[in-house]
Design an enzyme around this catalytic site. Structure first.
Site, short mmCIF file in Angstrom:
data_model
loop_
_atom_site.label_atom_id
_atom_site.label_comp_id
_atom_site.label_asym_id
_atom_site.label_seq_id
_atom_site.Cartn_x
_atom_site.Cartn_y
_atom_site.Cartn_z
N LYS A 29 0.83 -1.20 0.00
CA LYS A 29 0.00 0.00 0.00
C LYS A 29 0.87 1.26 0.00
CE LYS A 29 -3.80 -0.35 2.17
NZ LYS A 29 -4.75 -0.59 3.25
N ARG A 100 -3.75 2.80 8.44
CA ARG A 100 -4.02 1.53 7.76
C ARG A 100 -2.77 0.66 7.72
NH1 ARG A 100 -8.35 2.14 3.51
NH2 ARG A 100 -9.19 4.23 3.70
N GLY A 109 -8.49 -7.28 4.13
CA GLY A 109 -9.39 -7.45 5.26
C GLY A 109 -8.79 -8.18 6.44
N MET A 111 -5.99 -7.38 8.26
CA MET A 111 -5.43 -6.54 9.33
C MET A 111 -6.31 -5.31 9.53
SD MET A 111 -1.37 -6.99 8.74
CE MET A 111 -1.43 -6.59 7.01
N ARG A 352 -3.57 -1.59 -6.04
CA ARG A 352 -2.78 -2.82 -5.93
C ARG A 352 -3.15 -3.70 -7.11
NH1 ARG A 352 -6.00 -4.66 -0.50
NH2 ARG A 352 -8.03 -4.98 -1.45
N HIS A 470 -16.05 -8.22 1.26
CA HIS A 470 -15.02 -9.12 1.78
C HIS A 470 -15.17 -10.53 1.19
CE1 HIS A 470 -13.50 -12.10 4.73
NE2 HIS A 470 -12.46 -11.29 4.75
N SER A 794 14.86 -41.59 -9.79
CA SER A 794 13.59 -40.88 -9.65
C SER A 794 13.34 -40.72 -8.16
CB SER A 794 12.44 -41.65 -10.30
OG SER A 794 11.24 -40.93 -10.14
N CYS A 861 8.84 -38.41 -8.75
CA CYS A 861 7.53 -38.99 -9.03
C CYS A 861 6.62 -39.01 -7.81
CB CYS A 861 7.67 -40.40 -9.60
SG CYS A 861 8.57 -41.52 -8.49
N TYR A 881 13.08 -34.07 -15.18
CA TYR A 881 11.61 -34.02 -15.30
C TYR A 881 10.95 -34.10 -13.93
CZ TYR A 881 11.62 -39.11 -14.57
OH TYR A 881 11.79 -40.36 -14.05
#
Length: 916
Positions: A29, A100, A109, A111, A352, A470, A794, A861, A881
């Protein structure tokens, strides 16, 4: 002499000490307020107290650095100079401020915020005189006392109370004087004065303290409350869900008040530069005339769509349309901003990057590339990998939805389809979900205290509030289905009922919501596959008729251009394999052969093998299993069409294949023609105190090599058959649970011998690899020795996590929630790789394996293969992978592409700048 640390950064008058790049220090902010001031947008002046002060506050028993006080005073003087007013002035227009929070990552919402700070019994009279608007001044004062009493002095709901105590006071006054719940805007000056008196009385009754009259005492109380709210329960729950480190802390923003509640030429709103629910390029949001910003998001009054503002205040609307374009052009992303209009003049209170659904994120990124606002690489980064599976989530079956009864309509705040049992309380919703129920959280409006219930719910339904309430904001971020402002709902918290359209629903009854249309239905509705699944898997929808699929395909095509890490799938059947290939998988990373033994009559042959008394009988039983295994592999190899398949030999302990209940044992004895005692004795023999560490994996193949022999023959005979049919086959045999090189040597010997036999018998040459699963710490620590034999590793991270941490995955649910709450672990280690523990073993194995065999193929995996954070870690340590379940393949592909782009950006940042 040491330089005095700078803890306060000023902004206002088109100047700022900071800028948008300073989010770690100024919070999101504060950084964006500074940035908006720098680009000339109308931002009320203020100052930001840095996140470093928050860290100091918690490290030093909730005290502040000594130099903070004079810097805050200088910050207030800066605001006073620009505004031409004085803080605490009793004779002229007093300066009032908002206080704020502002975390580095947006936490909507979670804090605390305080508005109209600086009012007391004397300054309120000065405000009346300066504005000549008695109602406005007393409305500001009652709001401030209520907020301060709640946020700073801790006046909150007691157990058993359904409503906030201040709201109960307002409700009681309205019913005493008007006998109904009139809108707050209709309260008279006398009503507002009486509320201030009653609020102060409530504060004294609940806290034993008087409401403070000194503005400076109010300010420090508010600053402490904002820092304190960083560690409140809802903020902790939110941080845990979104992996926001507690050590980041929050900044505090102190800003001159501007007033949306001075009359009909004033108002407040929350808007988005584009629609965050469906991605459309439209001015989206809400406003309220004669209201302060908290009214819009609190859901107490139902706001109007922001496009209607042109009917009330056309000049202000035109200015906001222009600001909307400036914001997108400057920030290159969709913005969520708050504004206040005071007597026709527009002020920007924050901006934001807007929280968005997965579908909106996809559309935003595609549209912005087309508009040349961003490039395709940025578009990849703009789609959160952990949200992508929302695009594959089911939708309502069209026929079933058409037949269902619409009992109410509201605002479509979070797209998708959700059916569940209704619960009117967050704790009960969370408890029901923990028992496996599908839950719909139904509230008049949600508050941050409802967060646990919102996380647990399939969908969220509110009777009040709009698309920037909210409920809507949090639902969009979480990817929850949400309908807001369904005003026809009559919710009775005490009776635990919802009445609508002449029907009464009790807690536990089913309702359904369509968050794309805003419809609410009675009962449970059947679901259907998403558009992407209908195109790729079911082949029931023409790709050209689905814009969603076209955008998804474009994103995946871009991912393929940058990805280094391949994505395979965990699949045990041809159907699963085909699904994964359709999603872009490049082979199988884990085929669990034991899954093939549970189908139909196969389990009988498997049990016959386990119950056999001698080698000859075991071989007879295995001969019955061979054609089944071979048939499965033929189907899988055909589905792969040339892609590799990593096939794990039998892994689980044998007791899993035998029945343990008496009745089932008797049935099996009768079916197989053996005495029931034989089965009972074998179950007893196979019993292990800890089967996870017992007779399983390669240990089975070493003691009973005939099992490995049968499996190898099934693989190679299937490979020969498919290869003769003209399809390339690339089997990779994986020996599980290896901790000693000799274990692997013995099993590889069997595999090579059978391969030679089959190639000779069938007259074919097969290309195959033999490797191992690294899933015990010794395997990782001796990887250089094991790599002398293994052609690939793997990582079986499910078991590697269990054996490294000494935690059972099946039993960890009893303590992992407490561990994450206490931040012993940042995330559940069975969902996201524990990089500092398990991850170190993986790194050791990678380095040691490559030291012996530089070209060794490396994969993963375990279930972690589909987790975005884990995929990025696998990229970082240089795996070849990752492998995951078929429907997680797109998520892994996106995460792999983002990992490559992050590496590219980090590499570019290290390069020295070119000399001009």
């Amino acid at each position: 002499m040491a330089k005095t640390p700078k803890y306060v950064y000023l902004f206002g008058n088109k100047k700022a000490d900071g800028d948008g790049s300073m989010k770690p220090l100024l919070g999101g902010k504060g950084a964006n307020l500074a940035e908006m001031a720098r680009i000339g947008l109308p931002v009320p002046p203020g100052f930001t107290i840095t996140t470093e002060v928050c860290t100091y506050y918690y490290q030093n028993k909730k005290t502040y650095p000594k130099v903070l006080d004079p810097q805050v005073k200088a910050g207030m003087a800066h605001i006073e100079k620009i505004m031409g007013t004085k803080f605490g002035d009793k004779t002229a227009m007093p300066l009032l401020v908002s206080v704020r929070s502002g975390a580095r990552d947006s936490m909507p919402g979670m804090m605390d915020t305080i508005l109209n700070l600086g009012l007391n019994d004397e300054t309120v009279l000065a405000l009346v005189k300066a504005t000549n608007n008695e109602r406005f001044a007393w409305d500001c004062y009652r709001r401030f006392v209520q907020m301060y009493g709640d946020v700073v002095m801790g006046v909150q709901k007691r157990p058993g109370e359904d409503h906030e105590p201040f709201e109960t006071v307002i409700h009681n006054l309205k019913h005493e004087r008007y006998h109904e719940d009139i809108e707050d805007t209709k309260l008279t000056v006398d009503d507002l004065k009486e509320l201030v008196v009653r609020f102060k009385g409530l504060i004294k009754e609940r806290t034993g303290k008087e409401f403070p009259q000194d503005p400076w005492k109010q300010l420090w109380g508010a600053i402490g409350a904002v820092f304190g709210s960083w560690m409140n329960d809802r903020a902790i729950v939110y941080r845990r869900k979104y992996n926001i480190p507690s050590e980041w802390g929050t900044a505090v923003n102190v800003q001159a008040m501007v007033y949306g509640n001075t009359g009909e030429r004033s108002g407040s709103g929350v808007a988005f530069t584009r629609n965050p629910a469906n991605g459309e390029k439209e001015f989206y949001g809400e406003f309220l005339i004669n209201a302060q910003g908290e009214d819009v998001v609190a859901g107490i009054r139902t706001p109007e769509p922001v496009v209607q503002l042109k009917n009330h205040l056309p000049q202000a609307f035109a200015e906001l349309e222009n600001i909307r374009k400036i914001l997108e052009k400057h920030f290159k992303d969709v913005q969520d901003f708050e504004f206040t209009i005071q007597d026709g003049k527009v002020f920007m209170l924050q901006t934001r990057n807007g929280k968005r659904t997965a579908f909106a994120a996809l559309k935003f990124s595609m549209d912005m590339v087309e508009e040349k606002l961003i490039d395709w690489k940025t578009a990849i980064r703009r789609n959160p990998a952990d949200q992508l599976d929302q695009l594959l989530a089911p939708i309502f079956d069209q026929k079933a939805e058409k037949a269902a009864k619409v009992v109410a309509t509201g605002l479509p705040a979070g797209p998708g389809a959700a059916s569940g049992k209704i619960y009117l309380n967050a704790d009960r919703a969370a408890a029901a979900a923990a028992k496996g129920e599908k839950v719909l959280l139904v509230r008049n409006e949600t508050t941050p205290e409802d967060l646990r219930g919102m996380i647990a719910a399939e969908g969220i339904l509110t009777a009040k509030g709009g698309v920037s309430s909210h409920a809507a904001l949090v639902a969009r971020q979480m990817g929850k289905v949400c309908v807001c402002g369904a005003g026809a709902l009559q919710i009775d918290y005490a009776a635990r009922t919802v009445t609508v359209s002449g029907q009464t629903f009790k807690e536990g009854d089913y309702m359904s919501i369509n968050g794309t249309l805003g419809n609410v239905y009675a009962g449970e509705i059947k679901t259907a596959a998403s558009e992407i699944v209908q195109v790729l898997i079911e082949k029931s929808l023409d790709p050209k008729k689905s814009k969603t699929y076209q955008m998804f395909k474009q994103l995946m095509d871009w991912c393929s251009k940058v990805t280094r890490l391949e994505v395979r799938t965990n699949a045990d059947t041809p159907e699963q394999t085909e699904n994964a290939i359709a999603f872009g998988a490049t082979g199988i990373g884990l085929c669990r052969t034991e899954h093939m033994f549970f189908e139909g009559n196969r389990i009988d042959a498997m049990r016959e093998m386990i119950l056999a008394d001698n080698l000859e009988d075991r071989k007879k039983a295995l001969a019955k299993l061979l054609p089944y295994q071979k048939e499965d592999f033929v189907g899988i190899f055909k589905a792969l069409n040339g892609y590799p398949a990593t096939i794990r030999f039998l892994d689980p302990p044998l007791h899993e294949f035998l029945p343990h209940e008496d009745k089932a044992q008797q049935d099996l004895a009768q079916k197989m023609g053996v005495p029931v005692e034989k089965i009972r004795n074998r179950v007893k023999e196979l019993h292990e105190f800890n089967p996870m560490l017992g007779f399983r994996g390669c240990r089975l193949g070493i003691v009973y090599p005939e099992i490995s022999e049968m499996q190898a023959r099934a693989v190679f005979e299937a490979a020969a058959e498919v290869q003769k049919a003209g399809i390339k086959v690339r089997p990779e045999i994986m020996i599980p649970l290896v901790g000693f090189k000799k274990e692997l040597d013995l099993q590889v010997e069997v595999v090579h011998r059978v391969a030679q036999e089959v190639m000779k018998e069938k007259g074919v040459k097969l290309n195959y690899l033999v490797g191992t699963m690294i899933e015990v710490p010794r395997g990782a620590l001796t990887a250089d020795e094991i790599a002398q034999t293994a052609q690939f590793f793997s990582f079986g991270t499910n078991d590697l996590t269990q054996t490294c941490l000494g935690m059972s995955r099946d039993d960890s649910g009893s303590f992992i929630p407490a561990y994450t709450e206490l931040e012993i672990v940042k995330k559940n280690p069975f969902a996201t790789i524990d990089q500092t523990g398990v991850g170190q073993l993986m790194k050791i194995a990678v380095e040691k394996g490559r030291s012996t065999r530089p070209d060794i193929k490396l994969g993963i995996c375990g279930e972690h293969g589909g987790d975005p954070d884990s995929v990025k870690f696998c990229h970082k340590i240089g795996l070849t992978y990752v492998s995951c379940s078929p429907f997680r393949v797109p998520v892994a592909r996106l995460a792999a592409a983002q990992a490559a782009l992050e590496e590219e950006a980090a590499s570019a940042a290290k390069k020295p700048a070119k000399k001009k």
